[in-house]
Write an enzyme that holds these catalytic residues in place. Structure first.
Site, PDB file in Angstrom:
ATOM      1  N   GLU A   2     -22.466 -11.545 -74.125  1.00 40.83           N
ATOM      2  CA  GLU A   2     -21.917 -12.865 -74.429  1.00 40.83           C
ATOM      3  C   GLU A   2     -20.556 -12.721 -75.128  1.00 40.83           C
ATOM      4  OE1 GLU A   2     -23.176 -15.384 -73.190  1.00 40.83           O
ATOM      5  OE2 GLU A   2     -25.365 -15.445 -73.298  1.00 40.83           O
ATOM      6  N   HIS A  34     -19.834 -14.399 -69.529  1.00 38.89           N
ATOM      7  CA  HIS A  34     -20.640 -13.202 -69.789  1.00 38.89           C
ATOM      8  C   HIS A  34     -20.870 -12.403 -68.514  1.00 38.89           C
ATOM      9  CE1 HIS A  34     -24.533 -15.690 -69.121  1.00 38.89           C
ATOM     10  NE2 HIS A  34     -24.605 -14.721 -68.228  1.00 38.89           N
ATOM     11  N   ASP A  37     -29.953  -5.941 -66.757  1.00 38.60           N
ATOM     12  CA  ASP A  37     -30.533  -6.567 -67.951  1.00 38.60           C
ATOM     13  C   ASP A  37     -31.954  -7.046 -67.688  1.00 38.60           C
ATOM     14  OD1 ASP A  37     -29.846  -8.634 -66.220  1.00 38.60           O
ATOM     15  OD2 ASP A  37     -28.259  -9.438 -67.482  1.00 38.60           O
ATOM     16  N   ASP A  44     -19.901 -18.940 -69.374  1.00 40.07           N
ATOM     17  CA  ASP A  44     -19.113 -18.631 -70.579  1.00 40.07           C
ATOM     18  C   ASP A  44     -18.407 -17.276 -70.470  1.00 40.07           C
ATOM     19  OD1 ASP A  44     -21.225 -16.884 -70.796  1.00 40.07           O
ATOM     20  OD2 ASP A  44     -21.905 -17.559 -72.763  1.00 40.07           O
TER      21      ASP A  44
HETATM   22  C1  GLP Z   1     -27.488 -14.568 -66.032  1.00 44.60           C
HETATM   23  C2  GLP Z   1     -27.588 -13.027 -65.937  1.00 44.60           C
HETATM   24  C3  GLP Z   1     -26.326 -12.449 -65.398  1.00 44.60           C
HETATM   25  C4  GLP Z   1     -25.878 -13.322 -64.233  1.00 44.60           C
HETATM   26  C5  GLP Z   1     -25.367 -14.616 -64.765  1.00 44.60           C
HETATM   27  C6  GLP Z   1     -25.001 -15.635 -63.694  1.00 44.60           C
HETATM   28  O1  GLP Z   1     -27.801 -15.058 -67.277  1.00 44.60           O
HETATM   29  N1  GLP Z   1     -27.947 -12.332 -67.101  1.00 44.60           N
HETATM   30  O2  GLP Z   1     -26.537 -11.100 -65.028  1.00 44.60           O
HETATM   31  O3  GLP Z   1     -24.855 -12.686 -63.537  1.00 44.60           O
HETATM   32  O4  GLP Z   1     -26.241 -15.151 -65.732  1.00 44.60           O
HETATM   33  O5  GLP Z   1     -26.139 -16.142 -63.076  1.00 44.60           O
HETATM   34  P1  GLP Z   1     -26.120 -16.940 -61.710  1.00 44.60           P
HETATM   35  O6  GLP Z   1     -25.727 -15.976 -60.657  1.00 44.60           O
HETATM   36  O7  GLP Z   1     -27.542 -17.429 -61.537  1.00 44.60           O
HETATM   37  O8  GLP Z   1     -25.157 -18.044 -61.872  1.00 44.60           O
END
Ligand code: GLP
Length: 242
Positions: free
Chosen positions: A143, A138, A68, A136
């Protein structure tokens, strides 16, 4: 099939994740990796760089597709996922730049960018997809409520996601982009093998939903229960509800 590994701490989580990535990179002649941003895979990426330097593991034949990218940030922006990946991984290994794919969020026409990104994956099977998970539930920026058969699309970021990610944007939620280009859940599910990394108590509910909850669009990560080869690597805090 879902396999769960609970490690003692983040160092061990990263070591386990690295073991799986290295196996893929070593065994396959032309490995394809799906990569994620966020805090969760940083330890893994550090180990990939250290191992490349110490053992000479080469990424010359590796191709990567990232999950993404924020819409509205130029690639050169400090907080774009393009910059994140170059700073945290690509600059430290010998992957040719033309083998790297990160969606472009700096465009007037994100829908076309989504279609192009999906098209770039048409004849490709990701051998190993690395995923983090949002609080959440995702994955990527899919989402709650995202259809299970979604392909690369423009996603609206949930309020909680923007709050969680504000820590990168001077703790100011107003600076966090509201949209992103993301691989869809259908895109992610095409990967041959999936590796999920989650640490910390703030992920415990999402981890529970992913592994034990009903398979439902309310928890996007629960779709992984339908995949045949998923390894989930957790620290004890993220695993405490299991
Ligand atoms: C972000 C990204 C995801 C990521 C997730 C968790 O918003 N878009 O690809 O896996 O949230 O992030 P983190 O590893 O910093 O907790």
């Amino acid at each position: 099939m879902l396999k769960v590994i609970v490690a003692d701490n983040y160092e061990e989580v990263s070591r386990e994740a690295f073991r799986i990535v290295k196996e893929t990179v070593k065994i396959l002649p032309e490995p394809v990796l799906g990569l994620a941003t966020g805090s969760s895979p940083i330890g893994l990426y550090k180990k990939m760089i250290a191992d490349h330097n110490a053992e000479g593991t080469s990424y010359d034949k590796v191709r990567t597709w990232n999950l993404d990218e924020y819409i509205g940030l130029p690639r050169s922006h400090d907080l774009s996922y393009w910059t994140f990946m170059h700073e945290n991984l690509f600059e430290g290994i010998d992957i040719p730049e033309e083998n790297v794919h990160v969606p472009c969020g700096d465009t007037e026409d994100p829908e076309t960018e989504c279609a192009k990104y999906e098209e770039s994956l048409k004849d490709v099977t990701i051998d190993l997809q690395v995923l983090g998970i949002g609080a959440d539930g995702h994955i990527g920026f899919n989402e709650p409520g995202t259809p299970f058969d979604s392909l690369t699309h423009v996603a609206e970021l949930a309020e909680q996601t923007r709050r969680d990610n504000a820590r990168f944007f001077e703790n100011d939620i107003d600076q966090v982009p509201k949209q992103a280009v993301t691989m869809g859940l259908g895109t992610i599910m095409r990967a041959r093998k999936i590796l999920v990394i989650a640490t910390g108590t703030n992920k415990a509910d999402a981890v529970y939903g992913m592994l034990r909850g009903p398979v439902s669009e309310d928890c996007p990560a629960s779709i992984l229960q339908n995949h045949e080869d998923v390894t989930v690597i957790l620290d004890k805090a993220a695993a405490y509800r299991l």
